[in-house]
Design an enzyme around this catalytic site. Structure first.
Site, short mmCIF file in Angstrom:
data_model
loop_
_atom_site.label_atom_id
_atom_site.label_comp_id
_atom_site.label_asym_id
_atom_site.label_seq_id
_atom_site.Cartn_x
_atom_site.Cartn_y
_atom_site.Cartn_z
N ARG A 121 0.89 -1.17 -0.09
CA ARG A 121 0.13 -0.13 0.03
C ARG A 121 1.03 1.20 0.07
NH1 ARG A 121 -2.84 2.99 4.48
NH2 ARG A 121 -5.10 3.59 3.59
N GLU B 48 -9.77 7.32 4.61
CA GLU B 48 -10.58 7.85 5.91
C GLU B 48 -11.51 8.71 5.68
OE1 GLU B 48 -7.80 5.50 9.31
OE2 GLU B 48 -7.78 7.96 9.03
N GLU C 5 -5.86 -0.47 6.96
CA GLU C 5 -5.00 -0.18 7.99
C GLU C 5 -5.14 -0.83 9.16
OE1 GLU C 5 -4.35 3.91 8.88
OE2 GLU C 5 -4.95 4.38 6.58
#
Length: 348
Positions: free
Chosen positions: A62, A152, A262
C-alpha cells in the site's frame, strides 16, 4: 524520525489463513527513512525492506500519494519509484490517494493548495488528476491493482466542498464518481476502494453507505471494495466481534468485498486504553491482534474478506504518530531498538 543506522529485525511468526488473498503492508515511508541512513536486516543479513517483507509472506504494497510535488511529502514521483520496488519484489499494488497536500484522515481533508474550490472545478480537477496518475503507474509497468478514492473519508474529502457535515452527501458522491470514472477510463482492471476509519463502528459505517449511493451521482457498481481502518487505541469499542458484525452487515447488504486496509498493534504504549486489554503490548501481541483480524475476515460469508494491510511496520521513530503508541518499536532488555515487522509468515 531519528536516524538509527542498521536496524535488526525481530521476526514473530504469524500463520495466516489460506483463504485470505492479500497479506499487505503500507511501507510508504521507506525511501524517506532510507534517506536518513536507516537500513534493515533479516537473519543477520542486510536486505531491501520490501524484499524482507515479501520473503515473509507480504504480497500487497500500500502506497500513499499526496498532491504535493515534494518527494519528502509522498509525491506521485515518489510513489512511482516505490511501486517499482514493490513490483520487482513480487507484490501487487494498492494506491492510497489522499487528495491533499498532506495527511488526510477523519479530522482533516484539506483541498490541495493549487486546486479550485468550487464543486464544478473540483469534479473536473479530481478526474484529470486521477486519470493522469493511474496512467502514469500503468505506463511504467506498475498498474494499481487497487486504488483508494480518498483516505478515511468518514466526513468526506476536499473540505469544505465535499464535507458531509457541511454540505451533505451529494457533493461527495459526485466527487467520488468523478474520480472513479477516471480510474475506469485510465486503468480498467484496477479495483476501486472506499476507505472509512473505525470499521468496527457498524452504525456509522451503515449510515455512510445508506446515504452515499445517490441516483445519477454515485452507483453501487462504482465501488469494488469497502476498505476500513481498525486500530485498538482510538476507542475501546474497536473489538474484533464489533468488526465482524459491521463487515458482515455490509457484505449482506451490498455483496462487496471487504478489506482491513490499515491496522497495527503497539509494541510500546502508555496512557491509552486499548480495545483488547487481554492482548499484550508486545511483538507477541501484534501477532495475536493480526491473527484475530484474520479470523474475522476469514469468517465473512462468500469469501468476501480479502485481506489485511499492516500500517508502516518499518517506520522507525514514529512513536506518537497518530496516537501515544508505536506500532513498530520494541526496546529489548539491552536497550536495542528493533523493528517488529513479520506479521506475514512464510508458514501461511
Amino acid at each position: 524520525m531519528r536516524p538509527i543506522g542498521i536496524i535488526p529485525l525481530l521476526l514473530a511468526v504469524l500463520p495466516w489463513a489460506e483463504s485470505l488473498r492479500y497479506h499487505g503492508a503500507d511501507f510508504s515511508s521507506l525511501a524517506n527513512l532510507e534517506g536518513t541512513g536507516i537500513s534493515y536486516k533479516d537473519g543477520g543479513s542486510t536486505a531491501n525492506f520490501e524484499t524482507i517483507l515479501k520473503n515473509h509472506g507480504t504480497n500487497l504494497a500500500r502506497i500513499r500519494i499526496w498532491t504535493s510535488t515534494d518527494n519528502a511529502d509522498y509525491s506521485t514521483i515518489y510513489g512511482l519509484a516505490l511501486a517499482k520496488r514493490a513490483k520487482a519484489a513480487g507484490m501487487s499494488i494498492l494506491l492510497d490517494l489522499h487528495y491533499s497536500d498532506t495527511w488526510a484522515d477523519p479530522g482533516k481533508q484539506a483541498i490541495p493548495s493549487s486546486w479550485p474550490t468550487t464543486l464544478a472545478g473540483l469534479n473536473s480537477q479530481i478526474y484529470t488528476y486521477t486519470l493522469n496518475l493511474v496512467q502514469e503507474f500503468a505506463a511504467q509497468g506498475t498498474p494499481a491493482d487497487f486504488i483508494e478514492i480518498g483516505n478515511e473519508i468518514n466526513d468526506g474529502i476536499l473540505w469544505p466542498v465535499g464535507q458531509i457535515s457541511v454540505n451533505g452527501y451529494s457533493p461527495l458522491s459526485q466527487l467520488l464518481h468523478s474520480a472513479i470514472s477516471a480510474v475506469r477510463a485510465g486503468s480498467p482492471n484496477t479495483k476501486t476502494v472506499v476507505h472509512l476509519a473505525n470499521g468496527w463502528d457498524g452504525s456509522s459505517v451503515s449510515s455512510f453507505y445508506s446515504n452515499i449511493f445517490i441516483a445519477g451521482e454515485l452507483a453501487t457498481t462504482d465501488v469494488d471494495v469497502m476498505g476500513f481502518s481498525f486500530y485498538p487505541f482510538y476507542g475501546t469499542g474497536a473489538t474484533t466481534s464489533a468488526l465482524q458484525s459491521s463487515l458482515q452487515a455490509m457484505v449482506n447488504k451490498y455483496g462487496k468485498n471487504v478489506m482491513v486496509v490499515e491496522t497495527d498493534w503497539p509494541a510500546v504504549c502508555s496512557g491509552v486504553s486499548l480495545s483488547a486489554p487481554s492482548v499484550p503490548v508486545s511483538v507477541t501481541g501484534q501477532s495475536t491482534w493480526v491473527a484475530d483480524i484474520r479470523n474475522v475476515l476469514s469468517a465473512i460469508s462468500g469469501g468476501h474478506g480479502l485481506g489485511i494491510i499492516y500500517w508502516e511496520p518499518g517506520w522507525i521513530g514514529n512513536a506518537g504518530l497518530g496516537s501515544s503508541c508505536s506500532d513498530n518499536l520494541l526496546v529489548d532488555g539491552s536497550g536495542n531498538t528493533r523493528a517488529s515487522i513479520d506479521m506475514f509468515s512464510s508458514s501461511m
